[in-house]
Enzyme design. Structure first.
Site, mmCIF file in Angstrom:
data_model
loop_
_atom_site.group_PDB
_atom_site.id
_atom_site.type_symbol
_atom_site.label_atom_id
_atom_site.label_comp_id
_atom_site.label_asym_id
_atom_site.label_seq_id
_atom_site.Cartn_x
_atom_site.Cartn_y
_atom_site.Cartn_z
ATOM 1 N N ASP A 7 0.859 -1.182 0.000
ATOM 2 C CA ASP A 7 0.000 0.000 0.000
ATOM 3 C C ASP A 7 0.895 1.231 0.000
ATOM 4 O OD1 ASP A 7 -2.305 1.760 0.304
ATOM 5 O OD2 ASP A 7 -3.338 0.025 1.154
ATOM 6 N N HIS A 10 -14.174 -2.198 -7.000
ATOM 7 C CA HIS A 10 -15.441 -1.470 -6.944
ATOM 8 C C HIS A 10 -15.219 0.022 -6.675
ATOM 9 C CE1 HIS A 10 -16.741 -1.383 -2.402
ATOM 10 N NE2 HIS A 10 -15.463 -1.098 -2.535
#
Length: 389
Positions: free
Chosen positions: A253, A293
């Site tokens: 990340d 999404h």
């Protein structure tokens, strides 16, 4: 009058339901849906307009009541009614304004007026003091509501590259970057996301990762790469499920996110932007939880293209996301998933995808879906994908 249509009997049944809802719980979903349809069928044009015009107020008034400890005060007093005067003293809200607010909250059954100017807690009051719902109301009110308000403008100006979130907040940065400079809203969002899934099944309940994807690994094998994995919750869950798992577990990340990771030293932390080529080659699994999404198809293709060079014949891409059915069910969670999909549009210019949309998206990226395993009634699924044969 149709002999089957008996308004008095219907009213008696509704009162019985309110008094003992647990008796009707086995058919609760259908009853809720039919009750809403019945309310819309009965209301006149003025009532319909009022319902639409004030539709934001339940969320707004709940946020105000939580912020000013109205629910908490009523819950602490249990069945003892609390006067507006006492609440005004505790909340520092003008008594006249507070009276209006409580009047509205009572119409939404969030509080109950037991006598003039005296209120007590309800079932909803007790729910809305739970940490999950405090964080949820704060997130949707502070973060999402401005984005919802900007959705119409965004759709009317399709050449504007900004998301409705960026328009509504007048923000030069995306949602996740915005949260880094808004710690109250950011903390509430992350707590809400973690808590709402805490009691639900997970992908680890339906995918035997150790036998299917981690067989014959060594300590040097890159076994599980959690791409955009946030604080590393899924890495921790994987290790807890399979404490004897061999191979490298890697959390990827942004550096600022990795600093807050909860992973043990056995999990590698690697700064990485998933839009550039994946540096870890030949991993058994590249795992994406609720990444796609948040992105439109074009960005999803870029993410997948960045990972194709890393895939070996034994590699899979695991996508942990909602897979909505192509045929909409007659009852169930349609309202929730449809609302969530609109939220994805407002926050990210993205959507919750149907199974056919997933298959097209991955096929266009040079991948094929090998299987889809659903693990909740709301469409939460693990998609197993690999290179086209």
């Amino acid at each position: 009058m149709d002999p089957i249509a008996n308004p008095d009997l219907l009213i008696q049944q509704l009162k019985a339901l309110i008094a003992n809802p647990e008796v009707f719980s086995t058919q609760g979903t259908e009853i809720i849906q039919l009750s809403r349809q019945a309310a819309v069928a009965l209301e006149g044009p003025f009532e319909t307009f009022q319902r639409l015009a004030y539709s934001a107020l339940p969320l707004v008034s709940a946020r105000v009541a939580q912020e000013h400890n109205i629910f908490q005060t009523l819950v602490e007093n249990k069945d003892e009614p609390t006067s507006v005067a006492v609440l005004a003293e505790k909340t520092n809200i003008n008594p006249v304004v507070l009276d209006i607010l409580l009047d509205y909250l009572s119409t939404q059954f969030m509080v109950e007026e037991v006598s003039p100017q005296h209120y007590k807690a309800t079932k909803l009051s007790n729910i809305l003091v739970a940490p999950l719902f405090i964080d949820g109301v704060l997130h949707f009110h502070d973060n999402c509501l401005p984005a919802f308000n900007a959705l119409n403008y965004s759709l009317a100006h399709p050449t504007d590259p900004r998301t409705p979130f960026e328009i509504g907040h007048d923000s030069p940065v995306d949602f996740y970057t915005y949260l880094e400079s808004h710690p109250i809203q950011g903390a509430a969002f992350h707590r809400f996301m973690e808590a709402q899934f805490a009691s639900l099944p997970t992908w680890l309940d339906v995918l035997p990762f150790d036998s299917e994807y981690a067989a014959s690994t060594t300590p040097e094998t890159p076994t599980f790469v959690d791409v955009g994995g946030g604080n590393g919750q899924q890495c921790v869950a994987l290790q807890k499920k399979y404490p004897a798992l061999q191979g490298r577990i890697i959390l990827q990340d942004r550096p600022a996110i990795l600093e807050k990771a909860i992973t043990p030293d056995s999990v590698e932390r690697m700064p990485y932007d998933y839009l550039v080529e994946q540096p870890v080659k030949g991993a058994r699994a590249y795992y994406f939880r609720q990444i796609f999404h948040n992105n439109n198809d074009e960005t999803c293709h870029l993410i997948l293209a960045a990972h194709l060079p890393a895939l070996s014949p034994s590699s899979v891409i695991l996508i942990d996301d909602k897979v909505l059915p192509d045929a909409k069910p007659a009852t169930g969670s349609v309202e929730y998933t449809a609302g969530l999909s609109l939220a994805m549009k407002a926050m990210f210019n993205a959507l919750e995808r149907r199974e056919g949309q997933w298959r097209t998206l991955l096929a266009d990226a040079g991948l094929e879906i090998r299987e889809i395993r659903r693990y909740t009634d709301f469409g939460d699924s693990i998609i197993v994908a690999g290179r086209k044969a």
